[in-house]
Design a protein around this motif. Structure first.
Motif, PDB file in Angstrom:
ATOM      1  N   TYR A 185       0.832  -1.204   0.000  1.00 41.30           N
ATOM      2  CA  TYR A 185       0.000   0.000   0.000  1.00 41.30           C
ATOM      3  C   TYR A 185       0.864   1.251   0.000  1.00 41.30           C
ATOM      4  CZ  TYR A 185      -2.998   3.573   2.196  1.00 41.30           C
ATOM      5  OH  TYR A 185      -3.668   4.723   2.508  1.00 41.30           O
ATOM      6  N   ILE A 186       1.962   1.199   0.734  1.00 37.18           N
ATOM      7  CA  ILE A 186       2.775   2.393   0.908  1.00 37.18           C
ATOM      8  C   ILE A 186       3.379   2.861  -0.415  1.00 37.18           C
ATOM      9  CG2 ILE A 186       4.846   1.091   1.562  1.00 37.18           C
ATOM     10  CD1 ILE A 186       3.721   4.494   2.926  1.00 37.18           C
ATOM     11  N   CYS A 187       3.486   1.969  -1.398  1.00 31.18           N
ATOM     12  CA  CYS A 187       4.055   2.381  -2.681  1.00 31.18           C
ATOM     13  C   CYS A 187       3.158   3.361  -3.421  1.00 31.18           C
ATOM     14  CB  CYS A 187       4.352   1.175  -3.548  1.00 31.18           C
ATOM     15  SG  CYS A 187       5.778   0.294  -2.971  1.00 31.18           S
ATOM     16  N   GLU A 203      10.156   2.572   0.546  1.00 28.97           N
ATOM     17  CA  GLU A 203      10.073   3.384   1.762  1.00 28.97           C
ATOM     18  C   GLU A 203      10.103   4.846   1.389  1.00 28.97           C
ATOM     19  OE1 GLU A 203      13.353   1.968   4.048  1.00 28.97           O
ATOM     20  OE2 GLU A 203      12.233   0.249   4.808  1.00 28.97           O
ATOM     21  N   PRO A 204       9.179   5.642   1.921  1.00 24.35           N
ATOM     22  CA  PRO A 204       9.123   7.059   1.549  1.00 24.35           C
ATOM     23  C   PRO A 204      10.418   7.789   1.886  1.00 24.35           C
ATOM     24  CG  PRO A 204       7.170   6.425   2.751  1.00 24.35           C
ATOM     25  CD  PRO A 204       8.112   5.273   2.855  1.00 24.35           C
ATOM     26  N   ARG A 205      10.676   8.850   1.124  1.00 23.05           N
ATOM     27  CA  ARG A 205      11.835   9.692   1.412  1.00 23.05           C
ATOM     28  C   ARG A 205      11.378  10.882   2.235  1.00 23.05           C
ATOM     29  NH1 ARG A 205      13.360  10.370  -4.884  1.00 23.05           N
ATOM     30  NH2 ARG A 205      13.863   8.211  -5.346  1.00 23.05           N
ATOM     31  N   GLU A 356       0.377  -2.197   7.063  1.00 25.53           N
ATOM     32  CA  GLU A 356       0.911  -1.483   5.915  1.00 25.53           C
ATOM     33  C   GLU A 356       2.003  -0.488   6.260  1.00 25.53           C
ATOM     34  OE1 GLU A 356       0.284  -2.462   2.989  1.00 25.53           O
ATOM     35  OE2 GLU A 356      -1.363  -3.793   3.485  1.00 25.53           O
ATOM     36  N   SER A 357       2.189  -0.173   7.529  1.00 23.84           N
ATOM     37  CA  SER A 357       3.281   0.723   7.894  1.00 23.84           C
ATOM     38  C   SER A 357       4.595   0.128   7.401  1.00 23.84           C
ATOM     39  CB  SER A 357       3.315   0.874   9.415  1.00 23.84           C
ATOM     40  OG  SER A 357       4.540   1.448   9.793  1.00 23.84           O
ATOM     41  N   CYS A 358       5.398   0.962   6.739  1.00 33.59           N
ATOM     42  CA  CYS A 358       6.605   0.393   6.134  1.00 33.59           C
ATOM     43  C   CYS A 358       7.705   0.217   7.160  1.00 33.59           C
ATOM     44  CB  CYS A 358       7.089   1.267   4.992  1.00 33.59           C
ATOM     45  SG  CYS A 358       8.005   2.711   5.525  1.00 33.59           S
ATOM     46  N   GLY A 359       7.576   0.866   8.312  1.00 33.59           N
ATOM     47  CA  GLY A 359       8.548   0.660   9.372  1.00 33.59           C
ATOM     48  C   GLY A 359       9.787   1.518   9.289  1.00 33.59           C
ATOM     49  N   LYS A 360       9.774   2.501   8.399  1.00 30.92           N
ATOM     50  CA  LYS A 360      10.976   3.318   8.271  1.00 30.92           C
ATOM     51  C   LYS A 360      11.130   4.274   9.451  1.00 30.92           C
ATOM     52  CE  LYS A 360      13.453   6.424   5.244  1.00 30.92           C
ATOM     53  NZ  LYS A 360      13.614   6.921   3.892  1.00 30.92           N
ATOM     54  N   CYS A 361      10.021   4.872   9.884  1.00 34.17           N
ATOM     55  CA  CYS A 361      10.150   5.821  10.993  1.00 34.17           C
ATOM     56  C   CYS A 361       9.413   5.310  12.226  1.00 34.17           C
ATOM     57  CB  CYS A 361       9.682   7.212  10.580  1.00 34.17           C
ATOM     58  SG  CYS A 361       7.928   7.342  10.260  1.00 34.17           S
ATOM     59  N   LEU A 362       9.974   5.622  13.372  1.00 27.78           N
ATOM     60  CA  LEU A 362       9.511   5.023  14.610  1.00 27.78           C
ATOM     61  C   LEU A 362       8.072   5.380  15.006  1.00 27.78           C
ATOM     62  CD1 LEU A 362      11.223   3.061  15.872  1.00 27.78           C
ATOM     63  CD2 LEU A 362      11.790   4.662  17.678  1.00 27.78           C
ATOM     64  N   PRO A 363       7.673   6.669  14.943  1.00 30.85           N
ATOM     65  CA  PRO A 363       6.335   7.006  15.438  1.00 30.85           C
ATOM     66  C   PRO A 363       5.252   6.143  14.809  1.00 30.85           C
ATOM     67  CG  PRO A 363       7.507   8.980  14.794  1.00 30.85           C
ATOM     68  CD  PRO A 363       8.367   7.832  14.395  1.00 30.85           C
ATOM     69  N   CYS A 364       5.398   5.888  13.514  1.00 28.88           N
ATOM     70  CA  CYS A 364       4.366   5.128  12.832  1.00 28.88           C
ATOM     71  C   CYS A 364       4.568   3.637  13.035  1.00 28.88           C
ATOM     72  CB  CYS A 364       4.376   5.506  11.354  1.00 28.88           C
ATOM     73  SG  CYS A 364       3.571   4.366  10.273  1.00 28.88           S
ATOM     74  N   GLN A 365       5.808   3.192  12.977  1.00 30.80           N
ATOM     75  CA  GLN A 365       6.061   1.760  13.138  1.00 30.80           C
ATOM     76  C   GLN A 365       5.547   1.261  14.483  1.00 30.80           C
ATOM     77  OE1 GLN A 365       9.697   0.152  14.721  1.00 30.80           O
ATOM     78  NE2 GLN A 365      10.228  -0.551  12.671  1.00 30.80           N
ATOM     79  N   LEU A 411       6.918  10.369   9.193  1.00 32.93           N
ATOM     80  CA  LEU A 411       7.608  10.844   7.992  1.00 32.93           C
ATOM     81  C   LEU A 411       6.645  11.065   6.835  1.00 32.93           C
ATOM     82  CD1 LEU A 411      10.393  11.359   6.764  1.00 32.93           C
ATOM     83  CD2 LEU A 411      10.518   8.949   6.224  1.00 32.93           C
ATOM     84  N   CYS A 412       5.682  10.182   6.666  1.00 36.35           N
ATOM     85  CA  CYS A 412       4.833  10.300   5.483  1.00 36.35           C
ATOM     86  C   CYS A 412       3.367  10.286   5.863  1.00 36.35           C
ATOM     87  CB  CYS A 412       5.128   9.180   4.486  1.00 36.35           C
ATOM     88  SG  CYS A 412       4.270   7.664   4.842  1.00 36.35           S
ATOM     89  N   GLY A 413       2.535  10.436   4.874  1.00 39.95           N
ATOM     90  CA  GLY A 413       1.102  10.564   5.087  1.00 39.95           C
ATOM     91  C   GLY A 413       0.471   9.365   5.759  1.00 39.95           C
ATOM     92  N   LEU A 414       1.041   8.191   5.602  1.00 42.92           N
ATOM     93  CA  LEU A 414       0.404   7.022   6.207  1.00 42.92           C
ATOM     94  C   LEU A 414       0.362   7.162   7.719  1.00 42.92           C
ATOM     95  CD1 LEU A 414       0.668   3.385   5.193  1.00 42.92           C
ATOM     96  CD2 LEU A 414       0.975   3.930   7.568  1.00 42.92           C
ATOM     97  N   GLY A 415       1.506   7.449   8.313  1.00 44.65           N
ATOM     98  CA  GLY A 415       1.544   7.603   9.755  1.00 44.65           C
ATOM     99  C   GLY A 415       0.764   8.826  10.215  1.00 44.65           C
ATOM    100  N   GLN A 416       0.878   9.900   9.414  1.00 45.21           N
ATOM    101  CA  GLN A 416       0.214  11.144   9.811  1.00 45.21           C
ATOM    102  C   GLN A 416      -1.302  11.003   9.866  1.00 45.21           C
ATOM    103  OE1 GLN A 416       1.819  13.780   6.894  1.00 45.21           O
ATOM    104  NE2 GLN A 416       3.866  13.619   7.742  1.00 45.21           N
TER     105      GLN A 416
HETATM  106  S1  SF4 Z   1       4.944   7.154   8.458  1.00 39.45           S
HETATM  107 FE1  SF4 Z   1       7.043   6.322   8.503  1.00 39.45          FE
HETATM  108  S2  SF4 Z   1       6.843   4.129   9.015  1.00 39.45           S
HETATM  109 FE2  SF4 Z   1       4.813   4.921   8.457  1.00 39.45          FE
HETATM  110  S3  SF4 Z   1       4.653   4.375   6.333  1.00 39.45           S
HETATM  111 FE3  SF4 Z   1       5.398   6.492   6.395  1.00 39.45          FE
HETATM  112  S4  SF4 Z   1       7.633   6.336   6.359  1.00 39.45           S
HETATM  113 FE4  SF4 Z   1       6.820   4.282   6.797  1.00 39.45          FE
END
Ligand code: SF4
Ligand code: FMN
Ligand code: FES
Lengths: 432, 183
Positions: A185-187, A203-205, A356-365, A411-416
């Protein structure tokens, strides 16, 4: 009102016949652009038309194009070695985001299956104006029919000289490649999509730099949703004035909404901006099944918000939805009637974001996992009478805190947006 | 020194580089088209999976070497995307949509019915190698909710009973196919 501006061809033309498309006014917009003596006016027109992205972020499409055209070339020529040879000479890229995986959304699939040439034409117009020679369609892997039709359409367009070298004039070359997503989904997030095209983990930049400066292969990139592209031939051909005749002042044009859930006639409907939600649900989608009452409406997909039954009169336009704290998102409208178990829906949403969280950034992971655990704790052992549970105030505060941290620090909209829908259900007392 | 009586020590002896031999021909044809292009990694993995049905470990090692990438990069990508699996899936990949629209139309009962029917859990395959069960977040066919997808075929407006019926049908279909192959 239902208004067929961009879906006019759907079901009417044969999606695999370019002649049919040409007979219905296809490629006239591209012809116009290629014949023009100056091209700035087209981008001005797009800006004046007030078209904003339909992929979720609602950013001005004209501004995006202008920024990409103005962006400084990032690499000196010859381009660096790590860019694959065949992409090295494109000074910018045009990407179509067709990785539609927002639960409840299926408009992009219908557009691609029903009118693939329209999207190809729109991308070609954009490429001409932005001097790109390579374009990508990032198509969701689970859409085999769309893939088949698009591959065919690209081949036919190439044969007929609408793609490849010397498109309608001697100095314009452009070609499109399809990349298929591999189920993430994150793609759909633009920078994650670039990473995926580059053959990496999606993983989002961090932004900035924005895609219009450093996008795919670090080159200026214009990325738009399928539906956004579908609007471009009309605006190019008819101009901003004609486009602004439809919709509201701040949200011109139309929007495809995907109604699903407990409606009698679920489906995708193109409506004029500003059409009341009630009209969409009761008239277009045929209302609820007999003897059922409306419990809630989830608008904007998993990252959207719940609306209460008494908010059903809201006009569907960006500004009016903003005013009640909702978003249009991807255009998904999921109708929940009284048989739906709210707790179950919330758990599904929380589980979706956890998965679906990609796990790149901690708050969302971590946050998406904690959010699910809190909800599971709240519902524990009460599977029979979920609707009447008392929620302990501490748990609720923890849930809100988690949501706030994710919103502010991800980091990205998914977590936000991962907590939006869930918190809105609590705020609107939909589950007490 | 205590030793496990059955442990075969020879197995652990270094027997030379397992990748010393060139890749098998079918892999060679896949890699040939993409050699030296690290942006094609996902495409390569897809093609490998299409050929073998899954991603065998040895093939991934070859891929890393031939594309000039670290093995960690290959595994990093392969494990990131849901499409890829590392064990052979069943002949019929049954995917149940658990998106919001399908959920409110009763996809939960469907997955339970299928789990009972096939006697497996999510992400598992039946011992006869016929069925694998997966859940997905949305198949983009929400107007047909609840949705079930078997390989590339979408079945809309399912109920637990009709889903179980479909499994029966597939089983019969497979038996017929097998009989034809044998004949
Ligand atoms: S908020 Fe962070 S961990 Fe969540 S999907 Fe975006 S980059 Fe990945
Ligand atoms: C988690 C996440 C998922 C997204 N998924 C999609 C998607 O499936 N399709 C899409 O068009 N945009 C998606 N977007 C929005 C894109 O990042 C981007 O804003 C959009 O492609 C820009 O095109 P537009 O200007 O036409 O909207 C997603 C964003 C996020 C944060
Ligand atoms: S929610 Fe099941 S297909 Fe979209």
């Amino acid at each position: 009102m239902e208004l067929k501006l961009i879906t006019a061809n759907l079901g009417k033309i044969n999606p695999s016949s370019i002649d049919d498309y040409l007979a219905h006014g296809g490629y006239r917009a591209l012809q116009r652009v290629c014949d023009a003596t100056e091209t700035v006016s087209f981008t001005h027109d797009l800006k004046a038309a007030g078209l904003v992205g339909r992929g979720g972020a609602a950013f001005s499409t004209g501004l995006k194009r202008e920024m990409a055209i103005r962006a400084e070339p990032t690499h000196p020529y010859p381009a660096p070695e790590w860019i694959p040879e065949r992409y090295r000479y494109s000074s910018s890229f045009v990407v179509c985001n067709a990785d539609e995986s927002e639960p409840g959304t299926f408009k992009d699939r219908l557009l691609l299956e029903g009118d693939p040439f329209c999207i190809i034409e729109a991308m070609t117009i954009t490429a001409f104006l932005a001097c790109a020679t390579v374009g990508f369609i990032y198509l969701r892997g689970e859409y085999p029919l769309a893939y088949e039709r698009l591959t065919h359409a690209l081949r036919v367009a190439r044969e007929r000289g609408y793609l490849g070298k010397r498109i309608l004039r001697d100095d314009f070359a452009f070609d499109i490649e399809i990349r298929r997503g591999a189920g993430a989904y994150i793609c759909g997030e633009e920078t994650a999509l670039f990473e995926s095209i580059e053959g990496k983990r999606g993983e989002p930049r961090a932004k900035p730099p924005f895609p219009t400066d450093k996008g795919l292969f670090q080159r200026p990139t214009i990325i738009n949703n399928v539906e956004t592209f579908a609007n471009i031939p009309f605006i190019t051909l008819e101009g901003a004035q004609a486009y602004r005749r439809y919709g509201t002042k701040q949200s011109p044009g139309t929007r495809i909404v995907c109604v699903s859930g407990a409606a009698q006639k679920p489906g995708a409907y193109e409506i004029e901006m500003g059409t009341p939600l009630r009209y969409v649900i009761e008239e277009l989608a045929g209302g609820l099944k007999p003897e059922r009452t409306l419990q809630a409406i989830l608008i904007g997909g998993a990252a959207g918000v719940f609306l209460k039954p008494d908010e059903i009169d809201v006009p569907l336009a960006f500004e009016s939805l903003d005013a009640i704290g909702a978003t249009f998102g991807s255009g998904a409208i999921v109708v929940l009637d009284d048989t739906a178990k709210m707790w179950g829906v919330l758990l599904r949403l929380a589980r979706f974001f956890r998965n679906e969280s990609c796990g790149k950034c901690l708050p969302c992971q971590i946050g998406t996992q904690r959010q699910l655990e809190i909800l599971e704790r709240m519902t524990q052992g009460r599977s029979r009478k979920l609707e009447q549970t008392d929620i302990s105030p501490e748990e609720l505060r923890l849930l809100r805190d988690t949501g706030a941290v994710m919103r502010d620090a991800s980091l990205c909209g998914l977590g936000q947006t991962a907590s939006n829908a869930i918190l809105s259900a609590f705020d609107k007392k939909l589950i007490l | 020194m205590l030793r496990h009586p059955k442990k075969k020590h020879r197995q652990y002896l270094y027997q030379g580089d397992p990748l010393a031999a060139p890749p098998p021909p079918e892999l060679e044809t896949i890699l040939e088209r993409h050699r030296g292009r690290d942006d094609a990694l996902i495409t390569v993995l897809e093609e490998i999976q299409n050929h073998y049905g899954y991603l065998p470990q040895r093939q991934l090692q070859y891929t890393a070497r031939e594309l000039g990438l670290p093995l960690s990069r290959v595994y990093g990508v392969a494990t990131f995307y849901n499409l890829f699996h590392f064990t052979a899936p069943g002949r019929y990949m049954v995917r149940v949509c658990r998106g919001t629209a399908c959920h409110v139309n009763g996809s939960r009962q469907i997955i339970h019915a299928l789990k009972d029917k096939l006697a497996i859990n999510e992400d598992e395959s039946t011992p006869d190698g016929l069925f694998s069960l997966q859940t997905v977040a949305c198949m983009g066919a929400c107007s047909l909710a609840p949705v079930l997808v078997v390989n590339d075929n979408t079945y809309g407006r399912m109920s637990p009973e009709s889903a179980v019926d479909e499994m029966e049908k597939l089983k019969r279909e497979n038996a017929i196919l097998d009989a034809e192959v044998r004949a």
